[in-house]
Write a protein that holds these residues in place. Structure first.
Motif, PDB file in Angstrom:
ATOM      1  N   GLU A  16       1.012  92.600  90.962  1.00 56.19           N
ATOM      2  CA  GLU A  16       1.257  92.195  92.360  1.00 56.19           C
ATOM      3  C   GLU A  16       0.490  93.088  93.331  1.00 56.19           C
ATOM      4  O   GLU A  16      -0.095  92.607  94.308  1.00 56.19           O
ATOM      5  CB  GLU A  16       2.759  92.283  92.657  1.00 56.19           C
ATOM      6  CG  GLU A  16       3.616  91.329  91.863  1.00 56.19           C
ATOM      7  CD  GLU A  16       5.087  91.725  91.854  1.00 56.19           C
ATOM      8  OE1 GLU A  16       5.900  90.994  91.247  1.00 56.19           O
ATOM      9  OE2 GLU A  16       5.428  92.769  92.456  1.00 56.19           O
ATOM     10  N   THR A  17       0.471  94.396  93.034  1.00 58.51           N
ATOM     11  CA  THR A  17      -0.217  95.343  93.913  1.00 58.51           C
ATOM     12  C   THR A  17      -1.719  95.092  93.933  1.00 58.51           C
ATOM     13  O   THR A  17      -2.341  95.073  95.004  1.00 58.51           O
ATOM     14  CB  THR A  17       0.068  96.781  93.442  1.00 58.51           C
ATOM     15  OG1 THR A  17       1.474  97.036  93.514  1.00 58.51           O
ATOM     16  CG2 THR A  17      -0.670  97.790  94.306  1.00 58.51           C
ATOM     17  N   LEU A  67      -3.432  92.350  93.103  1.00 60.51           N
ATOM     18  CA  LEU A  67      -3.767  91.078  93.748  1.00 60.51           C
ATOM     19  C   LEU A  67      -3.598  91.170  95.261  1.00 60.51           C
ATOM     20  O   LEU A  67      -4.445  90.690  96.028  1.00 60.51           O
ATOM     21  CB  LEU A  67      -2.889  89.969  93.178  1.00 60.51           C
ATOM     22  CG  LEU A  67      -3.202  89.524  91.748  1.00 60.51           C
ATOM     23  CD1 LEU A  67      -2.145  88.553  91.230  1.00 60.51           C
ATOM     24  CD2 LEU A  67      -4.581  88.876  91.679  1.00 60.51           C
ATOM     25  N   GLY A  68      -2.499  91.782  95.708  1.00 58.14           N
ATOM     26  CA  GLY A  68      -2.304  91.971  97.138  1.00 58.14           C
ATOM     27  C   GLY A  68      -3.383  92.839  97.749  1.00 58.14           C
ATOM     28  O   GLY A  68      -3.854  92.574  98.865  1.00 58.14           O
ATOM     29  N   LYS A  73       5.288  88.253  96.806  1.00 58.48           N
ATOM     30  CA  LYS A  73       4.945  89.676  96.709  1.00 58.48           C
ATOM     31  C   LYS A  73       3.500  89.918  97.132  1.00 58.48           C
ATOM     32  O   LYS A  73       3.193  90.903  97.815  1.00 58.48           O
ATOM     33  CB  LYS A  73       5.151  90.171  95.270  1.00 58.48           C
ATOM     34  CG  LYS A  73       6.437  89.725  94.602  1.00 58.48           C
ATOM     35  CD  LYS A  73       7.673  90.058  95.402  1.00 58.48           C
ATOM     36  CE  LYS A  73       8.929  89.563  94.730  1.00 58.48           C
ATOM     37  NZ  LYS A  73       9.076  88.105  94.653  1.00 58.48           N
ATOM     38  N   ILE A  74       2.607  89.004  96.742  1.00 59.56           N
ATOM     39  CA  ILE A  74       1.194  89.145  97.117  1.00 59.56           C
ATOM     40  C   ILE A  74       1.033  89.017  98.625  1.00 59.56           C
ATOM     41  O   ILE A  74       0.341  89.820  99.261  1.00 59.56           O
ATOM     42  CB  ILE A  74       0.341  88.100  96.381  1.00 59.56           C
ATOM     43  CG1 ILE A  74       0.360  88.363  94.872  1.00 59.56           C
ATOM     44  CG2 ILE A  74      -1.096  88.108  96.900  1.00 59.56           C
ATOM     45  CD1 ILE A  74      -0.352  87.300  94.065  1.00 59.56           C
ATOM     46  N   LEU A 108       5.485  85.400  92.114  1.00 55.89           N
ATOM     47  CA  LEU A 108       4.378  86.284  92.449  1.00 55.89           C
ATOM     48  C   LEU A 108       3.876  86.094  93.877  1.00 55.89           C
ATOM     49  O   LEU A 108       3.480  87.058  94.543  1.00 55.89           O
ATOM     50  CB  LEU A 108       3.234  86.034  91.450  1.00 55.89           C
ATOM     51  CG  LEU A 108       2.043  86.977  91.470  1.00 55.89           C
ATOM     52  CD1 LEU A 108       2.455  88.386  91.094  1.00 55.89           C
ATOM     53  CD2 LEU A 108       0.966  86.462  90.509  1.00 55.89           C
ATOM     54  N   ALA A 141       4.329  95.208  97.722  1.00 62.14           N
ATOM     55  CA  ALA A 141       4.886  94.621  96.502  1.00 62.14           C
ATOM     56  C   ALA A 141       6.329  95.068  96.280  1.00 62.14           C
ATOM     57  O   ALA A 141       7.199  94.259  95.913  1.00 62.14           O
ATOM     58  CB  ALA A 141       4.018  95.013  95.300  1.00 62.14           C
TER      59      ALA A 141
END
Length: 251
Positions: A63-64, A66-67, A122-123, A119, A191
């Motif tokens: 998540e981190t 991708l974000g 979070k992103i 997901l 995230a």
């Protein structure tokens, strides 16, 4: 290589002093494990449940990352739009400022309601947390070009796109690198906040479950994994951005 070994040595020394202080506080005040577990208890919890902890750490890491990628990309695009078009700047800048003025804990439940517990929420949360740092730093770099380069661009009467490509972008790369470094630190926060509000897994999910069950040692193990994640991500991004602006002297 020598510089890297020195930095690793300093980190190991600092970590050792922190663990010794932590253990000393637990022993000195005879704190019960549910208030502050000793380092040995946290290490034991990690040894017993390492597969469970690493599984959920991998979810938070995904998540981190991708974000972080989407947030940096969004920040770059928005900064370019703000510089290219004054109309876009007047219309978009207030909306950007509003998103940053709202507390993240106020936005997170809405995102979970709209996007679900998976997901996506979070992103998006991570993107909202970090993209303004990239946008602000990059846009500032684009607008604060050296006066000599501005005069040179005007002398040759280059187009706005050529000015951006040949003058503005290279001059703004150090500012962009600074924004990306800041984003690397704040990306996990987005995230974690998203997981804290509602998630089916992740380090924040573990922390909530462990806190409810008074399993403080497991909660601390998750916190340590989160801290290591932030440090590694920051180190990788710092090394990558130094290559991006390799002409700058290291401080």
């Amino acid at each position: 290589m020598k510089h890297l070994l020195v930095r690793l040595g300093r980190f190991a020394l600092g970590l050792g002093l922190f663990v010794a202080l932590w253990d000393g506080i637990v022993r000195l005040f005879a704190l019960p494990p549910f208030m502050l577990p000793s380092p040995a208890r946290v290490l034991s919890a990690f040894a017993q449940r390492w597969d469970f902890l690493l599984h959920h750490a991998a979810l938070t890491l995904g998540e981190t990352l991708l974000g972080f990628v989407f947030g940096v990309a969004a920040g770059i695009v928005v900064a370019l739009l703000l510089w290219v078009s004054p109309l876009v700047r007047r219309g978009l800048l207030p909306a950007i400022l509003v998103t940053q003025a709202l507390p993240v804990f106020a936005i997170a439940p809405i995102l979970v309601l709209w996007l679900g517990f998976g997901l996506a929420s979070k992103i998006v949360m991570a993107v909202l947390v970090i993209f303004f740092a990239v946008t602000s730093a990059f846009y500032d770099g684009l607008t604060r070009m050296d006066a000599g380069l501005v005069d040179l661009a005007r002398l040759y009467r280059v187009s706005r796109f050529t000015e951006l490509r040949l003058f503005r972008l290279p001059a703004a790369l150090p500012a962009l690198a600074s924004g990306i470094r800041i984003a690397a630190v704040f990306a996990p926060i987005g995230a974690i906040v998203g997981e804290w509000v509602g998630a089916k897994g992740g380090l924040a999910f573990i922390m909530l479950q462990s806190n409810a069950r008074m399993q403080t040692d497991v909660m601390f193990a998750a916190l340590i994994l989160l801290a290591l994640m932030v440090l590694v991500l920051r180190a990788v991004v710092d090394r990558s951005t130094r290559r991006l602006v390799h002409w700058q002297a290291e401080t």
